[in-house]
Design a protein around this motif. Structure first.
Motif, PDB file in Angstrom:
ATOM      1  N   ASP A  47      43.081  67.502  61.120  1.00 41.14           N
ATOM      2  CA  ASP A  47      44.096  68.115  61.978  1.00 41.14           C
ATOM      3  C   ASP A  47      44.169  67.393  63.316  1.00 41.14           C
ATOM      4  OD1 ASP A  47      44.675  69.964  60.002  1.00 41.14           O
ATOM      5  OD2 ASP A  47      43.181  71.404  60.733  1.00 41.14           O
ATOM      6  N   ASP A  48      43.018  66.996  63.839  1.00 41.81           N
ATOM      7  CA  ASP A  48      42.970  66.246  65.094  1.00 41.81           C
ATOM      8  C   ASP A  48      42.409  64.855  64.787  1.00 41.81           C
ATOM      9  OD1 ASP A  48      42.712  65.214  67.597  1.00 41.81           O
ATOM     10  OD2 ASP A  48      41.204  66.649  68.305  1.00 41.81           O
ATOM     11  N   ALA A  49      43.270  63.854  64.866  1.00 38.30           N
ATOM     12  CA  ALA A  49      42.856  62.497  64.488  1.00 38.30           C
ATOM     13  C   ALA A  49      42.267  61.713  65.648  1.00 38.30           C
ATOM     14  CB  ALA A  49      44.050  61.737  63.925  1.00 38.30           C
ATOM     15  N   SER A  50      42.103  62.342  66.812  1.00 34.30           N
ATOM     16  CA  SER A  50      41.655  61.605  67.995  1.00 34.30           C
ATOM     17  C   SER A  50      40.271  60.993  67.796  1.00 34.30           C
ATOM     18  CB  SER A  50      41.657  62.517  69.220  1.00 34.30           C
ATOM     19  OG  SER A  50      40.799  63.634  69.002  1.00 34.30           O
ATOM     20  N   ALA A  51      39.394  61.697  67.066  1.00 31.11           N
ATOM     21  CA  ALA A  51      38.044  61.160  66.853  1.00 31.11           C
ATOM     22  C   ALA A  51      38.099  59.922  65.957  1.00 31.11           C
ATOM     23  CB  ALA A  51      37.150  62.232  66.224  1.00 31.11           C
ATOM     24  N   VAL A  52      38.955  59.950  64.956  1.00 32.07           N
ATOM     25  CA  VAL A  52      39.096  58.790  64.064  1.00 32.07           C
ATOM     26  C   VAL A  52      39.677  57.609  64.831  1.00 32.07           C
ATOM     27  CG1 VAL A  52      40.154  57.918  61.940  1.00 32.07           C
ATOM     28  CG2 VAL A  52      39.394  60.302  62.069  1.00 32.07           C
ATOM     29  N   LEU A  65      47.266  44.323  52.315  1.00 31.15           N
ATOM     30  CA  LEU A  65      47.807  45.588  51.828  1.00 31.15           C
ATOM     31  C   LEU A  65      47.180  45.967  50.487  1.00 31.15           C
ATOM     32  CD1 LEU A  65      49.770  47.908  52.166  1.00 31.15           C
ATOM     33  CD2 LEU A  65      51.583  46.456  51.226  1.00 31.15           C
ATOM     34  N   ASP A  66      47.002  44.998  49.607  1.00 31.77           N
ATOM     35  CA  ASP A  66      46.346  45.263  48.321  1.00 31.77           C
ATOM     36  C   ASP A  66      44.903  45.732  48.522  1.00 31.77           C
ATOM     37  OD1 ASP A  66      48.523  44.685  46.760  1.00 31.77           O
ATOM     38  OD2 ASP A  66      47.918  42.634  46.303  1.00 31.77           O
ATOM     39  N   GLU A  67      44.202  45.067  49.435  1.00 32.00           N
ATOM     40  CA  GLU A  67      42.791  45.410  49.645  1.00 32.00           C
ATOM     41  C   GLU A  67      42.646  46.807  50.235  1.00 32.00           C
ATOM     42  OE1 GLU A  67      38.701  43.421  51.454  1.00 32.00           O
ATOM     43  OE2 GLU A  67      40.638  42.432  51.801  1.00 32.00           O
ATOM     44  N   VAL A  68      43.491  47.143  51.194  1.00 29.35           N
ATOM     45  CA  VAL A  68      43.424  48.472  51.796  1.00 29.35           C
ATOM     46  C   VAL A  68      43.813  49.535  50.774  1.00 29.35           C
ATOM     47  CG1 VAL A  68      44.460  49.968  53.547  1.00 29.35           C
ATOM     48  CG2 VAL A  68      43.761  47.653  54.152  1.00 29.35           C
ATOM     49  N   THR A  69      44.786  49.227  49.933  1.00 32.64           N
ATOM     50  CA  THR A  69      45.181  50.162  48.874  1.00 32.64           C
ATOM     51  C   THR A  69      43.997  50.467  47.955  1.00 32.64           C
ATOM     52  OG1 THR A  69      47.437  49.307  48.899  1.00 32.64           O
ATOM     53  CG2 THR A  69      46.774  50.511  46.937  1.00 32.64           C
ATOM     54  N   ALA A  70      43.136  49.476  47.775  1.00 33.75           N
ATOM     55  CA  ALA A  70      41.971  49.634  46.907  1.00 33.75           C
ATOM     56  C   ALA A  70      40.806  50.314  47.617  1.00 33.75           C
ATOM     57  CB  ALA A  70      41.524  48.270  46.378  1.00 33.75           C
ATOM     58  N   LEU A  71      40.933  50.564  48.909  1.00 36.13           N
ATOM     59  CA  LEU A  71      39.836  51.164  49.677  1.00 36.13           C
ATOM     60  C   LEU A  71      40.036  52.661  49.934  1.00 36.13           C
ATOM     61  CD1 LEU A  71      39.207  48.355  52.315  1.00 36.13           C
ATOM     62  CD2 LEU A  71      37.564  49.167  50.614  1.00 36.13           C
ATOM     63  N   VAL A  72      41.279  53.128  49.833  1.00 34.19           N
ATOM     64  CA  VAL A  72      41.551  54.526  50.179  1.00 34.19           C
ATOM     65  C   VAL A  72      42.161  55.262  48.993  1.00 34.19           C
ATOM     66  CG1 VAL A  72      41.883  53.978  52.617  1.00 34.19           C
ATOM     67  CG2 VAL A  72      43.853  54.012  51.095  1.00 34.19           C
ATOM     68  N   GLU A  73      41.936  56.581  48.966  1.00 36.52           N
ATOM     69  CA  GLU A  73      42.524  57.424  47.924  1.00 36.52           C
ATOM     70  C   GLU A  73      43.640  58.302  48.483  1.00 36.52           C
ATOM     71  OE1 GLU A  73      39.186  58.350  44.644  1.00 36.52           O
ATOM     72  OE2 GLU A  73      38.808  59.339  46.558  1.00 36.52           O
ATOM     73  N   ARG A  74      43.529  58.613  49.803  1.00 35.17           N
ATOM     74  CA  ARG A  74      44.535  59.455  50.463  1.00 35.17           C
ATOM     75  C   ARG A  74      44.895  58.808  51.796  1.00 35.17           C
ATOM     76  NH1 ARG A  74      44.077  65.664  52.756  1.00 35.17           N
ATOM     77  NH2 ARG A  74      46.194  66.320  52.158  1.00 35.17           N
ATOM     78  N   PRO A  75      45.798  57.838  51.794  1.00 34.36           N
ATOM     79  CA  PRO A  75      46.050  57.057  53.002  1.00 34.36           C
ATOM     80  C   PRO A  75      46.665  57.868  54.137  1.00 34.36           C
ATOM     81  CG  PRO A  75      47.658  56.527  51.295  1.00 34.36           C
ATOM     82  CD  PRO A  75      46.609  57.389  50.654  1.00 34.36           C
ATOM     83  N   ASN A  76      46.209  57.542  55.340  1.00 33.92           N
ATOM     84  CA  ASN A  76      46.734  58.176  56.554  1.00 33.92           C
ATOM     85  C   ASN A  76      46.744  57.121  57.648  1.00 33.92           C
ATOM     86  OD1 ASN A  76      47.561  60.094  58.437  1.00 33.92           O
ATOM     87  ND2 ASN A  76      45.455  60.621  58.977  1.00 33.92           N
ATOM     88  N   VAL A  77      47.916  56.619  58.014  1.00 31.61           N
ATOM     89  CA  VAL A  77      48.032  55.529  58.990  1.00 31.61           C
ATOM     90  C   VAL A  77      48.026  56.097  60.405  1.00 31.61           C
ATOM     91  CG1 VAL A  77      49.524  53.677  59.848  1.00 31.61           C
ATOM     92  CG2 VAL A  77      49.225  54.012  57.384  1.00 31.61           C
ATOM     93  N   LEU A  78      47.164  55.526  61.251  1.00 33.39           N
ATOM     94  CA  LEU A  78      47.013  55.964  62.638  1.00 33.39           C
ATOM     95  C   LEU A  78      47.239  54.788  63.577  1.00 33.39           C
ATOM     96  CD1 LEU A  78      43.717  57.987  62.112  1.00 33.39           C
ATOM     97  CD2 LEU A  78      46.041  58.922  62.225  1.00 33.39           C
ATOM     98  N   VAL A  79      47.785  55.065  64.764  1.00 36.01           N
ATOM     99  CA  VAL A  79      48.038  54.028  65.765  1.00 36.01           C
ATOM    100  C   VAL A  79      46.873  53.991  66.750  1.00 36.01           C
ATOM    101  CG1 VAL A  79      49.601  53.205  67.572  1.00 36.01           C
ATOM    102  CG2 VAL A  79      50.523  54.385  65.558  1.00 36.01           C
TER     103      VAL A  79
END
Length: 718
Positions: free
Chosen positions: A328-333, A266-280
């Motif tokens: 808007d469409d996260a399917s590609a990500v 969690l710490d490492e991911v926090t340090a990798l992103v500036e605007r987090p968006n969690v996807l399943v």
């Protein structure tokens, strides 16, 4: 009245190393504050807020003054006898000293005289003008940058229109491209890393509403970055948001689903992103046939994904991705991440399938080609030593518990414990050593106790880790750790300061915990001796192994002492209990409890002091032996002490032998009065040698009786 306002300082840089980001952010802000406090520019009510994102380090401070208050300065010049002549006039030496401080002869009448040690000295008192914020922040910024715990420094050249001779090179953790320094809404004119301070910063690389962002004032920093720059600047705020989104996404998958709990990830991911968006995301169910530890590790280590577990803690075929964009469409990500993880999981499945084509037993021979240590041979030779130690320990514990198969199972587990080191899966993921050995052992049809021991022999791996789950695992874990400790101590490869490359401190604590928490009927010194014997006589050309028993035993007690102090025991209590070097470490908690119960008795201080006195007498009397002749007891006080000991000591010893250490010490408390009377009325060092030796013998018997549980003199007041 001094002007106060809030201060914002930001360094805008290229992507910072994620594992060091939080430490860098805290250090930058902390040093900046400490320096400004030292210069008198920040008052006690000031509040510090540290910011750290992948591309920025920043600090916000409240109650920062534009200029520090003037302060009184007193400078010692020289002794009066040196600075003034007999007529009270300034000497050339004094005038020269004053000139070096920017003063002249006119300052002489105002010099203050005061005692400095045994001589009177001259002092120049003056007022020093307080530093301006620009001056102070310049110094503080330079210090904060210099003291950053940078894991690896980069050197780069300052931006310029063309490459010219004499370009200035800068060294920093990453190239810096912007500096902000705002006191309220005013720019503080400072510079750092070749950059001039301003009010411009930058937001998200792709999703900022505008670039650059013009900061209105120090207080608008976090709000403007989030609203205009699509950046959550605070590390903790960003971490909280990611944790919130992870929990929300898991809930959307189904009741009971939960992301894997991993603070470091969690710490490492926090340090990798500036605007987090969690996807399943998800992967094919066929991969769930691979041990979940393999799949979890490859998703965490290689892709920084959060695997999803069901309510029973089993891995599902879904995982969570923390993206740095919000399309808007996260399917590609989502599709991209699913495509990326598939080959990783396919590799894990391939390794697992290939490894199971060979038994663990067939891999043991290959360990003979793997170097363990150039002075201690191969992993194969090490395995042979661990097997011998495990057999000796297994025989002892098996006899004590009635488990006559324990030694056989322990030897089998010890032989196979390192075999997974030469598998493809562990070659790819060393963190899975032991874990994969257990899976492969079960696949080979071995007993569960043996398979569990193969995984568990590495435990405890860290402070607070679980101990091996069964007796076989305990035996092999003890054997493995003792082999490492004896081998490394035998070749003189000891921990120094913060360096402990072979984790000998951790191994020692592991041995201590197993012996103590499982109350094993094993003597520490005998265990070390068995491990040393397992190395055998050195062959021609081998490095000779020195007997490490004494040094290693001292090392073990030192680790045990530190552990007991961390658990709340006082230094005096620990020293008293460990000074006699108790061999059964499982008894140490009971010994400690006995000492604590004894220490609160009214007789304790006097007996502890007497014990210390007896110890000092005996150190100076090497001719003494533990023998008493009743015919030579002349004084009433020594007869009374001897009689009391005849009554009290056997009872105390019986309670000690029964393991009731508290009762044993409390029984000895009855000796206080006769001991006090002995020292009041009896001359120990009598001129008549037979009387002296008899009295020394009486004291030696008393000393031994009083120190069976603990060395009571350690409880005496200094």
């Amino acid at each position: 009245m001094r002007t106060q306002n809030n201060l914002l300082v930001e360094l805008f840089v290229e992507e910072l190393p994620p594992r060091a980001l939080k430490k860098l952010g805290d250090a930058f802000a902390g040093v900046l504050r400490d320096q400004l406090v030292g210069l008198g520019l920040v008052d006690a009510a000031s509040v510090l807020t540290a910011y750290a994102s992948p591309r920025r380090l920043a600090a916000h401070l409240t109650h920062v003054s534009a200029q520090a208050a003037d302060r009184a300065v007193s400078q010692k010049l020289m002794p009066v006898a040196v600075g003034l002549d007999a007529a009270g006039q300034a000497t050339p030496a004094l005038l020269k000293k004053l000139a070096s401080l920017g003063a002249d002869a006119a300052a002489v009448p105002g010099l203050r005289r005061a005692m400095d040690g045994k001589a009177e000295a001259l002092f120049l008192d003056s007022n020093a003008k307080g530093a301006t914020l620009a001056e102070g922040l310049q110094k503080a910024l330079a210090e904060a940058i210099a003291k950053l715990p940078i894991p690896k420094v980069m050197s780069y050249q300052l931006e310029s229109g063309c490459a010219l001779p004499g370009w200035t090179s800068v060294s920093f953790v990453r190239p810096a491209h912007g500096l902000v320094a705002l006191h309220g809404d005013a720019v503080v004119p400072v510079e750092a890393l070749g950059l001039q301070a301003g009010r411009e910063t930058h937001g998200h690389r792709f999703e900022a509403q505008r670039d650059p962002i013009l900061l209105r004032d120090a207080n608008s920093y976090a709000v403007q970055l989030e609203e205009e720059g699509a950046v959550i600047a605070g590390f903790e705020a960003r971490r909280f948001e990611i944790a919130r989104q992870l929990a929300e996404a898991a809930l959307s998958v189904g009741a009971g689903a939960q992301p894997i709990d991993d603070d470091a990830l969690l710490d490492e991911v926090t340090a990798l992103v500036e605007r987090p968006n969690v996807l399943v995301c998800e992967f094919e169910r066929e991969f769930l046939g691979v041990p979940q530890e393999c799949l979890i590790l490859t998703m965490k280590a290689n892709q920084k994904y959060f695997p999803l577990l069901d309510a029973a803690g089993r891995l599902t075929n879904k995982f969570l991705v923390v993206s740095n964009v919000r399309p808007d469409d996260a399917s590609a990500v989502i599709g991209g991440n699913e495509r990326v993880v598939r080959p990783r999981l396919a590799d894990a499945k391939f390794f697992f399938d290939q490894d199971r084509k060979k038994s663990l037993a067939s891999r043991v021979e290959a360990l003979g080609k793997v170097v363990y240590h150039n002075k201690l041979g191969t992993q194969g030779e090490r395995v042979e030593r661990v097997m011998r130690i495990a057999h000796a320990i297994g025989e002892q514990l098996g006899a004590a518990s009635g488990d006559h198969a324990l030694a056989r199972r322990a030897v089998q587990a010890a032989q196979l414990a390192k075999a997974d080191l030469v598998t493809d899966m562990v070659g790819e993921f060393p963190e899975l050593q032991g874990i994969m050995g257990r899976y492969y052992a079960l696949h080979d049809g071995l007993e569960h106790a043996v398979a569990d021991a193969i995984e568990d022999h590495y435990k405890p791996r860290f402070a607070g880790d679980a101990l091996p789950r069964g007796p076989v695992g305990i035996v092999v874990a003890l054997a493995d750790k003792l082999e490492t400790l004896v081998g490394m101590f035998g070749i003189g490869n000891l921990p120094t300061g913060d360096r402990d490359p072979f984790a000998l401190r951790r191994h020692a604590l592991g041995v201590i915990r197993m012996l103590a928490e499982r109350h094993l009927p094993l003597d520490l010194r005998a265990l070390i001796g068995q491990a040393y014997a397992a190395f055998g006589a050195p062959k021609a050309g081998d490095h000779p192994l020195a007997d490490p028993t004494e040094a290693l035993e001292a090392f073990m007690y030192d680790r045990l002492a530190g552990s007991l102090r961390e658990q709340g025991a006082s230094a005096q209590e620990v020293e008293a209990v460990l000074a006699p070097a108790p061999q059964r470490l499982g008894e140490v908690p009971k010994l400690l409890a006995a000492v604590r119960a004894f220490a609160v008795l009214p007789e304790a201080p006097a007996l502890a002091a007497a014990n210390k006195r007896i110890g000092n007498i005996l150190k100076k009397s090497p001719e003494a032996d533990a023998h008493v002749s009743e015919l030579l007891l002349k004084e009433p006080a020594e007869k009374a002490l001897h009689a009391a000991m005849q009554e009290v000591v056997p009872t105390a010893n019986a309670r000690f032998d029964a393991g009731d250490y508290t009762a044993s010490l409390q029984t000895l408390a009855a000796l206080r009065a006769p001991v006090d009377a002995f020292f009041d009325d009896v001359m120990v060092n009598a001129e008549q040698s037979d009387l002296r030796l008899n009295r020394l013998g009486l004291l030696m018997l008393l000393h031994r009786a009083m120190n069976r549980v603990a060395q009571l003199e350690r409880l005496a007041a200094a």
